[in-house]
Every structure is written in C-alpha cells, then in structure tokens.
Scaffold this active site. Structure first.
Site, short mmCIF file in Angstrom:
data_model
loop_
_atom_site.label_atom_id
_atom_site.label_comp_id
_atom_site.label_asym_id
_atom_site.label_seq_id
_atom_site.Cartn_x
_atom_site.Cartn_y
_atom_site.Cartn_z
N ASP A 135 -8.87 -2.24 2.50
CA ASP A 135 -8.60 -1.61 3.80
C ASP A 135 -9.63 -2.01 4.84
O ASP A 135 -9.46 -1.69 6.03
CB ASP A 135 -8.57 -0.09 3.64
CG ASP A 135 -7.49 0.38 2.69
OD1 ASP A 135 -6.43 -0.26 2.65
OD2 ASP A 135 -7.71 1.37 1.96
N ASP A 138 0.82 -1.21 0.00
CA ASP A 138 0.00 0.00 0.00
C ASP A 138 0.86 1.26 0.00
O ASP A 138 0.58 2.21 -0.74
CB ASP A 138 -0.91 -0.02 1.23
CG ASP A 138 -2.29 0.55 0.94
OD1 ASP A 138 -2.66 0.61 -0.25
OD2 ASP A 138 -3.00 0.94 1.88
#
Length: 352
Positions: free
Chosen positions: A223, A177
């Site tokens: 997420d 990420d």
C-alpha cells in the site's frame, strides 16, 4: 508511509540518470503490470495454505532469516547517502570487490560481482545491529525500520515505464486488494500470522505501555510501494515538462494523504480491516488526471515514456547478430567488405 514515498520519488530521479549498473532501476512494463495481481494472488494463497498445513513457528523462523539478510542490505542502502555526510574528508576509504564466477577460461561467467568500500561496511555494521535486534526481539521499531527501508528502495528502484502501465497495475491491484480483504479472510490471516517486516505496524496503546506496546494497527508495504512508484513516475513526468514545477507530483502526494486518511476514517467507522488500495487507487489516479484535464496535458501525460530518459540516444536492438570465427578471420572479412564499394541497402525503421 509518507517518508519513503517522498524521498523514494526524489531518489528515483537520480537513479534514472545513474550510470552505475548496481543502481539501475527495474522497469515495469504493461505485461508485467497485468500479470502482477495474478502472481500476487498465487503467492498470498500459497502462504495462507502453508500457515494452515505447516507449523507457524518454523515458517516464521525461515522467513525471519531471509528478511534478516534482505533487511540489512536494504537498510544499508537507505542510510548510505546520509552517512556519507558524517565521514571526515580524510577517512581511509578503501575499495573492495566481491567476485564469484562459474567455469574457467573463456567460458567463465560472473555470478556475483559486488563492489563496495569501507563506508559501505560501516553502514552494513550499523544495519546489522538493527537486524540482530529484530531477530531477537521482533520489536516493532526494528520492524518499521526494515519496512521503511524496503519501501524506500522499492519506490526508488522500481520504475513504471508510462502512465498507462501505472493505471493497469493500480487497477489490477485494486481488484486484488478488495477481493482478498472483503471476499475472504486470507489477507488478514496472512498479515497477522506473517512475522516479517512486510508491513508497518502502529501501536495503538503507545501512551499506555510505551515502547512495550502490543496492540497494533498495520499497513502493508504494498500500500506504500505501489502508489509510491506511480507518484515517482509523475515526478519524472513533471521534470520532463521542463516547467520548473512539480504540480503532478504534489497533487498525487496530497491524493495519497487523502486516500490514506479516508481509509483510516472508514476503518474506525465500520470497525473492520480495510483494503487501503480501495481508496488510494481512485485518489492517486483521479486527482492528477483532473489536473491534466484542467491544464490540457492529458495527451502529454499518457505519451510520456519514463524509460526513454535513462539513455535517450541509445539505439534499441531487437536482436543481436551471431558472430563466430577467430579474431584474425573476422578482421580479414571486415577488411574485404570495407575494400569492396557497394551501395548501402535501405532499411526500414522496424528493422532498425
């Protein structure tokens, strides 16, 4: 974001104990966790190149049809337990089976074997209304309904086998990420170009434009699902301790709230898109680990195996013997072996 994590974790416990093959969870091993960031990076880069080379409209049309079908199935599975409460006791609930096979005779094998009932058809019909709404309008509410359904199903049906695997998965996606958000513009470009319910969107001009708002903040489903399956693992660990407390579950849940709040705060301070896992991973791993250190349960936490609770007394075979011959010859062979007394050969635990 909190709803699918909380309810998905609760449903993951009943899913782990379910004997229905269609509801059995998919267990993620340490090898799967190590490969996941690499596969995700290749997929993300591939989508980015597709959007650069081909027309964005055609790609999104194809993806919309794909997620239209998946979204209906996911939403139907999500609302099914809730809808069952509204059906009267005398509701004519009939059973159906969709069976698709290949070959004939003894070589016939099942491709699709889907069992459902009338209540499932009602849920599918309601979900199809949301699907048509999303397909025609791409409205943010329909997008979020599908996104929440995907997230809840992901947390419910994807299980980590132990805490070490969870740390490997979260650690790898932490690097993934950070690199794709701060190192390149690939993540943000794909997220803005991708017209599919793979993210939750939040209208920032809701008070000004109402339901027709068009200025959105977004949170990727990864997420939600990735920390969510780790939080669900800690809930099952809490239950395995048999202390009638959910200390690790609530600790990790609060940690997720803290990490997500910190993400939003930093985003508004620096006016730049933030990789949520940069803040969620240290919080979701660090908070429960500190609690385990304080309670002296670190060894129990890392030795816990979630997959062993599904069928705890079922022997695990590493290979299966090859059996050939007619039933009559096999029966004769077994009869001869049973009639001949012989001393059983000692087997090692590894062979078992």
């Amino acid at each position: 974001a909190l709803l699918p994590i909380f309810f998905g974790a609760l449903r993951s416990v009943s899913c782990a104990k379910s004997k229905n093959s269609s509801e059995m969870p998919e267990t993620i091993t340490s090898r799967d966790a190590a490969r996941f960031p690499i596969v995700a990076s290749c997929t993300l880069l591939g989508l980015y190149l597709f959007f650069k080379i081909f027309s964005q409209e055609y790609i999104n049309l194809l993806l919309s049809m794909y997620f239209f079908v998946l979204g209906i199935l996911a939403l139907s599975h999500t609302i099914s337990p809730m809808m069952n409460r509204f059906f009267p006791a005398n509701f004519p609930n009939k059973q159906y089976q969709l069976l698709f096979t290949q070959g004939s005779g003894e070589s016939k094998e099942e491709i699709v074997n889907y069992e459902f009932d009338t209540k499932d058809l009602v849920c599918l019909a309601l979900s199809s209304v949301v699907g048509v709404w999303y397909l025609l309008r791409k409205h943010w509410i329909a997008n979020n309904l599908f996104g929440l359904a995907f997230s809840l199903n992901g947390v419910e049906l994807l299980h980590l086998n132990n805490v070490s695997t969870g740390c490997i998965l979260l650690g790898g996606l932490f690097i993934y990420d950070v690199f794709w958000v701060f190192g390149t513009n690939v993540m943000v470009t794909v997220a803005k170009s991708f017209e599919a319910p793979i993210k939750l969107v939040f209208p920032q001009d809701l008070l000004e434009k109402g339901l027709e708002a068009d200025n959105f903040a977004m949170l990727g489903l990864g997420d939600i699902v990735i920390p969510g399956i780790f939080i669900a693992l800690l809930l099952r660990f809490d239950i395995s301790l048999k202390k009638n407390t959910h200390t690790y579950f609530y600790t990790s849940f609060v940690a997720y709230i803290f990490g997500l709040g910190l993400t939003i705060f930093i985003m508004h301070i620096f006016k730049h898109a933030q990789p949520a896992l940069l803040y969620l991973v240290p919080a979701c791993i660090g908070f429960p680990l500190l609690v385990a250190l304080a309670k002296g349960e670190v060894t129990e936490m890392f030795s816990y195996e979630s997959s062993a609770e599904i069928l705890p007394h079922t022997p695990r075979l590493t290979h299966f013997p090859t059996v050939s011959g007619s039933p009559a010859s096999l029966a004769d062979s077994m009869q001869q072996k049973l009639s001949c007394p012989r001393r059983r050969r000692q087997q090692s635990p590894s062979a078992m």
